[in-house]
Design a protein around this motif. Structure first.
Motif, PDB file in Angstrom:
ATOM      1  N   ALA A 190       0.854  -1.191   0.000  1.00 29.00           N
ATOM      2  CA  ALA A 190       0.000   0.000   0.000  1.00 29.00           C
ATOM      3  C   ALA A 190       0.883   1.231   0.000  1.00 29.00           C
ATOM      4  O   ALA A 190       1.937   1.251   0.645  1.00 29.00           O
ATOM      5  CB  ALA A 190      -0.914   0.011   1.217  1.00 29.00           C
ATOM      6  N   ARG A 191       0.439   2.248  -0.719  1.00 29.92           N
ATOM      7  CA  ARG A 191       1.137   3.527  -0.703  1.00 29.92           C
ATOM      8  C   ARG A 191       0.441   4.447   0.295  1.00 29.92           C
ATOM      9  O   ARG A 191      -0.793   4.420   0.406  1.00 29.92           O
ATOM     10  CB  ARG A 191       1.152   4.164  -2.095  1.00 29.92           C
ATOM     11  CG  ARG A 191       1.847   3.305  -3.136  1.00 29.92           C
ATOM     12  CD  ARG A 191       2.142   4.109  -4.412  1.00 29.92           C
ATOM     13  NE  ARG A 191       0.951   4.715  -4.984  1.00 29.92           N
ATOM     14  CZ  ARG A 191       0.161   4.111  -5.850  1.00 29.92           C
ATOM     15  NH1 ARG A 191       0.417   2.865  -6.231  1.00 29.92           N
ATOM     16  NH2 ARG A 191      -0.896   4.729  -6.348  1.00 29.92           N
ATOM     17  N   VAL A 264      -4.377   9.060  -5.218  1.00 33.49           N
ATOM     18  CA  VAL A 264      -3.747  10.137  -4.459  1.00 33.49           C
ATOM     19  C   VAL A 264      -2.912   9.523  -3.347  1.00 33.49           C
ATOM     20  O   VAL A 264      -3.438   9.026  -2.348  1.00 33.49           O
ATOM     21  CB  VAL A 264      -4.799  11.098  -3.867  1.00 33.49           C
ATOM     22  CG1 VAL A 264      -4.117  12.200  -3.058  1.00 33.49           C
ATOM     23  CG2 VAL A 264      -5.636  11.711  -4.978  1.00 33.49           C
ATOM     24  N   SER A 265      -1.603   9.514  -3.561  1.00 28.34           N
ATOM     25  CA  SER A 265      -0.700   8.958  -2.555  1.00 28.34           C
ATOM     26  C   SER A 265       0.569   9.790  -2.527  1.00 28.34           C
ATOM     27  O   SER A 265       0.890  10.501  -3.492  1.00 28.34           O
ATOM     28  CB  SER A 265      -0.374   7.487  -2.855  1.00 28.34           C
ATOM     29  OG  SER A 265       0.241   7.363  -4.125  1.00 28.34           O
ATOM     30  N   LEU A 266       1.287   9.706  -1.426  1.00 24.29           N
ATOM     31  CA  LEU A 266       2.494  10.507  -1.227  1.00 24.29           C
ATOM     32  C   LEU A 266       3.563  10.110  -2.231  1.00 24.29           C
ATOM     33  O   LEU A 266       3.986   8.952  -2.291  1.00 24.29           O
ATOM     34  CB  LEU A 266       3.003  10.320   0.194  1.00 24.29           C
ATOM     35  CG  LEU A 266       4.242  11.126   0.591  1.00 24.29           C
ATOM     36  CD1 LEU A 266       3.922  12.621   0.605  1.00 24.29           C
ATOM     37  CD2 LEU A 266       4.746  10.678   1.962  1.00 24.29           C
ATOM     38  N   ALA A 267       3.993  11.049  -3.037  1.00 20.55           N
ATOM     39  CA  ALA A 267       5.027  10.786  -4.040  1.00 20.55           C
ATOM     40  C   ALA A 267       6.406  10.899  -3.411  1.00 20.55           C
ATOM     41  O   ALA A 267       6.620  11.670  -2.464  1.00 20.55           O
ATOM     42  CB  ALA A 267       4.892  11.764  -5.200  1.00 20.55           C
ATOM     43  N   ASP A 268       7.339  10.126  -3.942  1.00 21.93           N
ATOM     44  CA  ASP A 268       8.721  10.232  -3.489  1.00 21.93           C
ATOM     45  C   ASP A 268       9.296  11.588  -3.875  1.00 21.93           C
ATOM     46  O   ASP A 268       8.829  12.245  -4.805  1.00 21.93           O
ATOM     47  CB  ASP A 268       9.568   9.120  -4.107  1.00 21.93           C
ATOM     48  CG  ASP A 268       9.154   7.731  -3.637  1.00 21.93           C
ATOM     49  OD1 ASP A 268       8.615   7.631  -2.514  1.00 21.93           O
ATOM     50  OD2 ASP A 268       9.357   6.766  -4.397  1.00 21.93           O
ATOM     51  N   GLY A 269      10.319  11.994  -3.175  1.00 21.55           N
ATOM     52  CA  GLY A 269      10.969  13.257  -3.470  1.00 21.55           C
ATOM     53  C   GLY A 269      11.572  13.858  -2.225  1.00 21.55           C
ATOM     54  O   GLY A 269      11.482  13.283  -1.128  1.00 21.55           O
ATOM     55  N   GLY A 360       8.030  25.698  -3.560  1.00 23.28           N
ATOM     56  CA  GLY A 360       8.223  24.339  -4.063  1.00 23.28           C
ATOM     57  C   GLY A 360       7.383  23.295  -3.369  1.00 23.28           C
ATOM     58  O   GLY A 360       7.611  22.087  -3.539  1.00 23.28           O
ATOM     59  N   THR A 361       6.370  23.728  -2.614  1.00 25.05           N
ATOM     60  CA  THR A 361       5.527  22.792  -1.856  1.00 25.05           C
ATOM     61  C   THR A 361       4.654  21.939  -2.774  1.00 25.05           C
ATOM     62  O   THR A 361       4.079  22.433  -3.743  1.00 25.05           O
ATOM     63  CB  THR A 361       4.630  23.568  -0.876  1.00 25.05           C
ATOM     64  OG1 THR A 361       5.425  24.053   0.210  1.00 25.05           O
ATOM     65  CG2 THR A 361       3.513  22.689  -0.309  1.00 25.05           C
ATOM     66  N   THR A 362       4.543  20.648  -2.440  1.00 24.05           N
ATOM     67  CA  THR A 362       3.523  19.771  -2.995  1.00 24.05           C
ATOM     68  C   THR A 362       2.490  19.548  -1.900  1.00 24.05           C
ATOM     69  O   THR A 362       2.849  19.181  -0.779  1.00 24.05           O
ATOM     70  CB  THR A 362       4.104  18.422  -3.439  1.00 24.05           C
ATOM     71  OG1 THR A 362       5.096  18.645  -4.449  1.00 24.05           O
ATOM     72  CG2 THR A 362       3.014  17.513  -3.992  1.00 24.05           C
ATOM     73  N   ALA A 363       1.220  19.787  -2.223  1.00 22.03           N
ATOM     74  CA  ALA A 363       0.174  19.731  -1.198  1.00 22.03           C
ATOM     75  C   ALA A 363      -0.760  18.550  -1.433  1.00 22.03           C
ATOM     76  O   ALA A 363      -1.087  18.212  -2.575  1.00 22.03           O
ATOM     77  CB  ALA A 363      -0.638  21.027  -1.194  1.00 22.03           C
ATOM     78  N   TYR A 364      -1.184  17.942  -0.323  1.00 15.05           N
ATOM     79  CA  TYR A 364      -2.167  16.860  -0.337  1.00 15.05           C
ATOM     80  C   TYR A 364      -3.301  17.270   0.585  1.00 15.05           C
ATOM     81  O   TYR A 364      -3.059  17.631   1.749  1.00 15.05           O
ATOM     82  CB  TYR A 364      -1.536  15.548   0.137  1.00 15.05           C
ATOM     83  CG  TYR A 364      -0.416  15.081  -0.750  1.00 15.05           C
ATOM     84  CD1 TYR A 364      -0.657  14.216  -1.822  1.00 15.05           C
ATOM     85  CD2 TYR A 364       0.898  15.506  -0.531  1.00 15.05           C
ATOM     86  CE1 TYR A 364       0.379  13.784  -2.641  1.00 15.05           C
ATOM     87  CE2 TYR A 364       1.936  15.090  -1.355  1.00 15.05           C
ATOM     88  CZ  TYR A 364       1.669  14.227  -2.405  1.00 15.05           C
ATOM     89  OH  TYR A 364       2.692  13.812  -3.229  1.00 15.05           O
ATOM     90  N   LEU A 365      -4.548  17.190   0.061  1.00 15.85           N
ATOM     91  CA  LEU A 365      -5.713  17.642   0.818  1.00 15.85           C
ATOM     92  C   LEU A 365      -6.715  16.505   0.946  1.00 15.85           C
ATOM     93  O   LEU A 365      -6.894  15.707   0.027  1.00 15.85           O
ATOM     94  CB  LEU A 365      -6.401  18.813   0.108  1.00 15.85           C
ATOM     95  CG  LEU A 365      -5.544  19.883  -0.580  1.00 15.85           C
ATOM     96  CD1 LEU A 365      -6.441  20.918  -1.247  1.00 15.85           C
ATOM     97  CD2 LEU A 365      -4.610  20.537   0.422  1.00 15.85           C
TER      98      LEU A 365
END
Length: 404
Positions: A190-191, A264-269, A360-365
């Motif tokens: 699971a991611r 929608v899952s947390l991407a690497d980086g 440079g933020t990536t946002a997850y809501l």
């Protein structure tokens, strides 16, 4: 993708079809369930049918797909298709059911629009439907094959019995269930941010399906969290499955669970991450935070949560613990009706003007649609590109394909 002739017809008739979609969708569902009552009994969410949200979601997806084809006829709206495909696989939609939907949807369109549906109009919208359906079938076949390979078994039947090994009362209305495969086999990967589908047998024998976000992924187990949904103030029925699970699912019981899914899952980086949630929307965010902490991430992490008060805030302790474990993180909590004064918490709705949003933020809501709209607008105003704002919504996606 869409032929030039059909594109002209669809563009000309989209206002009429869109304007009538509110009449078309309830008629469509009525016709389909009359012919196939087993779909409502064992596949579709009876609560969402009762309150009309499933109809609104279908109308939104049809209008969004047609509009995308008109705006960009040589492109496919893959992000929208991926979201729908994950939901379809999670509940067990089969390829054959697209023909059933086609039959009753077009019968409803003809009944509502009458003589306006000329052979030319019918052919154009038929092309739209099968472009969308065939694209979804291809994505769903791939998802089923990948899921079956990860857990073993048949791609056409991904359900698997899981044994409840623990039950955690997070708040009065929120419970987490820790489950392991009853056959002793491997837990599918699971991611962080994904969900599982749970199939529960109700008192009348119906097997109803719901999705619940994974709030943790311990070794050899899955943890999903369920908020008990009460009856709505405007007459919406209480959550049928959530109340059933709260009342009847205990350690030692066996429940059917499908493998983790969700686009929608947390991407690497290594760039900054902002996790914003409201209410029970913090379940996938808790899983993301746990993953970041477990992997020793040094990313800048900004966690934002809004809730009614401290007692209704599930995973309140976990938020504090996980952000403390992370090297570069901060937590920002907003309560509408706080119980007492706490210096690290704020009163009111989530307001990102008081929260640092790094470049440079990536946002997850995740949360209710009004919350998603508000926070997305605030992020755009703060300079976060739309492509870097990802969202998850529980239940039918009433925001699908919209930019506002």
């Amino acid at each position: 993708m869409l032929s030039a002739k059909s594109a002209e017809v669809v563009e000309a008739t989209l206002p009429a079809v869109g304007g009538a979609i509110g009449d078309i969708t309830p008629l469509f569902y009525g016709k389909m369930f009359a012919a196939h009552p087993e779909l409502l009994r064992d596949l579709f969410n009876r609560g969402n049918q009762a309150n009309g949200t499933q109809r609104q979601a279908l109308a939104g997806s049809i209008a969004a797909f047609a509009s995308a084809l008109i705006a960009h006829p040589d492109q496919r709206p893959d992000a929208m298709l991926a979201r729908i495909a994950h939901k379809h696989v999670s509940v067990g939609i089969s390829n054959a059911q697209y023909k059933i939907v086609h039959e009753h949807l077009f019968a409803a369109i003809v009944e509502v629009l009458g003589e306006a549906v000329t052979p030319e109009v019918a052919a154009a919208w038929d092309e739209v439907y099968w472009l969308m359906a065939n694209a979804l079938i291809a994505v769903e076949d791939r998802l089923r094959t990948e899921a079956a390979a990860a857990q073993g078994g048949d791609p056409d039947d991904l359900w698997r019995p899981y044994t409840v090994v623990a039950r955690y009362q997070e708040t009065d209305d929120v419970v987490s269930f820790l489950v392991r495969p009853a056959d002793g086999g491997p837990v599918p990967p699971a991611r962080p941010g994904q969900y599982v589908s749970v199939r529960a047998t109700m008192a009348d024998g119906a097997r109803q399906i719901r999705q619940y976000s994974l709030s943790g992924n311990p070794d050899g187990a899955l943890q999903f969290t369920v908020k008990r949904a009460g009856a709505g103030a405007s007459g919406e029925p209480a959550g049928e499955v959530s109340n059933h699970l709260h009342a009847h699912l205990n350690p030692g019981d066996v429940i059917e669970v499908a493998p983790p899914l969700g686009d929608v899952s947390l991407a690497d980086g290594d760039g900054p991450v902002l996790l914003a949630s409201a209410g029970i929307g913090n379940t996938p965010m808790t899983a993301m935070l746990a993953h970041l902490a477990a992997t020793g991430s040094t990313r800048t992490v900004v966690a934002v949560h809004g809730d009614r008060d401290q007692l209704s805030h599930a995973f309140r302790a976990e938020l504090g613990r996980l952000t403390t474990e992370l090297a570069n993180s901060s937590a920002h909590v907003f309560y509408e009706q706080p119980l007492g004064a706490w210096p690290q918490e704020r009163t009111g709705l989530v307001d990102l003007a008081t929260v640092p949003v790094p470049a440079g933020t990536t946002a997850y809501l995740c949360g209710p649609v009004p919350f998603l709209r508000s926070v997305r607008a605030q992020l755009l105003a703060a300079g976060v590109p739309a492509a870097d704002i990802h969202y998850e919504v529980f239940g039918p996606d009433l925001w699908l394909g919209q930019d506002a």
